[in-house]
Design a protein around this motif. Structure first.
Motif, PDB file in Angstrom:
ATOM      1  N   PRO A 126     -45.785  62.893  10.099  1.00  0.00           N
ATOM      2  CA  PRO A 126     -46.538  63.716  11.044  1.00  0.00           C
ATOM      3  C   PRO A 126     -46.983  65.070  10.514  1.00  0.00           C
ATOM      4  O   PRO A 126     -47.949  65.641  11.014  1.00  0.00           O
ATOM      5  CB  PRO A 126     -45.571  63.877  12.225  1.00  0.00           C
ATOM      6  CG  PRO A 126     -44.226  63.583  11.670  1.00  0.00           C
ATOM      7  CD  PRO A 126     -44.436  62.576  10.600  1.00  0.00           C
ATOM      8  N   ARG A 127     -46.303  65.613   9.505  1.00  0.00           N
ATOM      9  CA  ARG A 127     -46.677  66.931   8.987  1.00  0.00           C
ATOM     10  C   ARG A 127     -47.698  66.852   7.854  1.00  0.00           C
ATOM     11  O   ARG A 127     -48.151  67.885   7.362  1.00  0.00           O
ATOM     12  CB  ARG A 127     -45.432  67.678   8.500  1.00  0.00           C
ATOM     13  CG  ARG A 127     -44.387  67.900   9.585  1.00  0.00           C
ATOM     14  CD  ARG A 127     -44.875  68.878  10.641  1.00  0.00           C
ATOM     15  NE  ARG A 127     -44.018  68.890  11.809  1.00  0.00           N
ATOM     16  CZ  ARG A 127     -42.892  69.566  11.919  1.00  0.00           C
ATOM     17  NH1 ARG A 127     -42.463  70.282  10.901  1.00  0.00           N
ATOM     18  NH2 ARG A 127     -42.185  69.526  13.031  1.00  0.00           N
ATOM     19  N   ALA A 128     -48.043  65.643   7.428  1.00  0.00           N
ATOM     20  CA  ALA A 128     -48.985  65.491   6.319  1.00  0.00           C
ATOM     21  C   ALA A 128     -50.250  64.775   6.782  1.00  0.00           C
ATOM     22  O   ALA A 128     -50.189  63.649   7.279  1.00  0.00           O
ATOM     23  CB  ALA A 128     -48.340  64.709   5.174  1.00  0.00           C
ATOM     24  N   LYS A 129     -51.385  65.427   6.603  1.00  0.00           N
ATOM     25  CA  LYS A 129     -52.663  64.787   6.921  1.00  0.00           C
ATOM     26  C   LYS A 129     -53.108  64.028   5.676  1.00  0.00           C
ATOM     27  O   LYS A 129     -53.687  64.607   4.755  1.00  0.00           O
ATOM     28  CB  LYS A 129     -53.703  65.831   7.329  1.00  0.00           C
ATOM     29  CG  LYS A 129     -53.348  66.600   8.584  1.00  0.00           C
ATOM     30  CD  LYS A 129     -54.509  67.429   9.095  1.00  0.00           C
ATOM     31  CE  LYS A 129     -55.607  66.558   9.679  1.00  0.00           C
ATOM     32  NZ  LYS A 129     -56.637  67.344  10.398  1.00  0.00           N
ATOM     33  N   ASN A 130     -52.808  62.734   5.642  1.00  0.00           N
ATOM     34  CA  ASN A 130     -53.097  61.955   4.440  1.00  0.00           C
ATOM     35  C   ASN A 130     -54.014  60.780   4.738  1.00  0.00           C
ATOM     36  O   ASN A 130     -54.036  60.247   5.851  1.00  0.00           O
ATOM     37  CB  ASN A 130     -51.795  61.480   3.794  1.00  0.00           C
ATOM     38  CG  ASN A 130     -51.049  60.492   4.665  1.00  0.00           C
ATOM     39  OD1 ASN A 130     -51.263  59.292   4.582  1.00  0.00           O
ATOM     40  ND2 ASN A 130     -50.147  60.993   5.517  1.00  0.00           N
TER      41      ASN A 130
END
Length: 259
Positions: free
Chosen positions: A127-131
């Motif tokens: 959830p903390r990484a926009k990948n």
């Protein structure tokens, strides 16, 4: 659309990266979507900081650092003839891709009448990484569109509300503003609204409870604040944008538009 790859402007039809790259083969890339208000980039430093947090989580060790990326983004944006733009940044191990195009503003009725959501089971893996490897949110958003509503509300296995596919969520009860803070992406517009409110409590909420909230709204980079009037066909509050939401929308408008 204006496209820059590693600091060089390229033709849209010829833009690309090697098919052997980890970004293409495994989705090993992170991204940010930013917008301008009155031709000024909104919180560029914060968006870039989050981009590099995503890169750290994905263990990218990118060739392009913060300072160089900042320079390329501003230079690419300067070539746009449009006043309001959407900026898409993709960062891989070796490449920095910047795409700038005229933003498509949401229709006015969405702000005046509000939007609807549909629930979707699950939560993002990182959830903390926009990948780019995150197909879950894409499928959730497509489900919402197929249901004829604006967004998908993500519900975890314990029936806690997390966030939406492409937006953060807030709710209001008895004049108090709340937002989820566990296993969600910390949106830049979300942070702005928390600062504007001056009193937002972060806590979890279950699906059945949010249906009983007095007001619900979304925050998103490209759309700002959008009131929510229904979830899975259940009317939220009066079924119209609430006064608390309207005030925040007005305050946010003053901040970004200066009016």
């Amino acid at each position: 659309m204006i496209i820059s790859i590693n600091g060089k402007i390229v033709d849209e039809k010829k833009a690309g990266i090697p098919v052997t790259s980890d970004a293409f083969l495994y989705g090993q890339a992170v991204f940010e979507t930013i917008r301008t208000y009155n031709h000024k980039v909104f919180r560029l430093d914060d968006h870039l900081a989050r981009l590099y947090v995503s890169a750290e989580i994905m263990e990218l060790n990118p060739k392009w650092n913060f300072k160089k990326s900042y320079k390329v983004i501003t230079e690419t944006l300067s070539k746009s003839p449009h006043k309001e733009n959407k900026i898409r940044i993709i960062l891989t191990k070796k490449d920095l891709i910047v795409m700038v195009e005229k933003i498509k503003e949401k229709q006015e009725w969405m702000y005046k009448k509000g939007v609807k959501l549909v629930s979707f089971p699950g939560q993002r893996n990182m959830p903390r990484a926009k990948n780019l490897a995150d197909s879950f949110t894409y499928l959730a958003k497509q489900h919402a569109l197929e249901c004829g509503v604006y967004e998908a509300l993500l519900i975890d296995p314990k029936t806690y509300v997390r966030e939406c596919a492409y937006a953060n969520i807030f709710w209001v009860n008895e004049g108090q503003l709340y937002s989820t803070n566990k296993n969600v992406l910390f949106g830049i517009t979300r942070e702005t609204v928390i600062e504007l409110s001056g009193n937002c409590k972060s806590q979890g909420i279950k699906y059945k409870s949010i249906l009983c909230a007095e007001e619900v709204f979304l925050t998103q980079t490209t759309s700002g604040i959008l009131p929510v009037i229904a979830i899975d066909g259940h009317k939220i509050g009066t079924g119209s944008p609430g006064q608390f939401t309207k005030k925040l929308m007005k305050d946010f408008g003053k901040l970004v538009w200066g009016k």
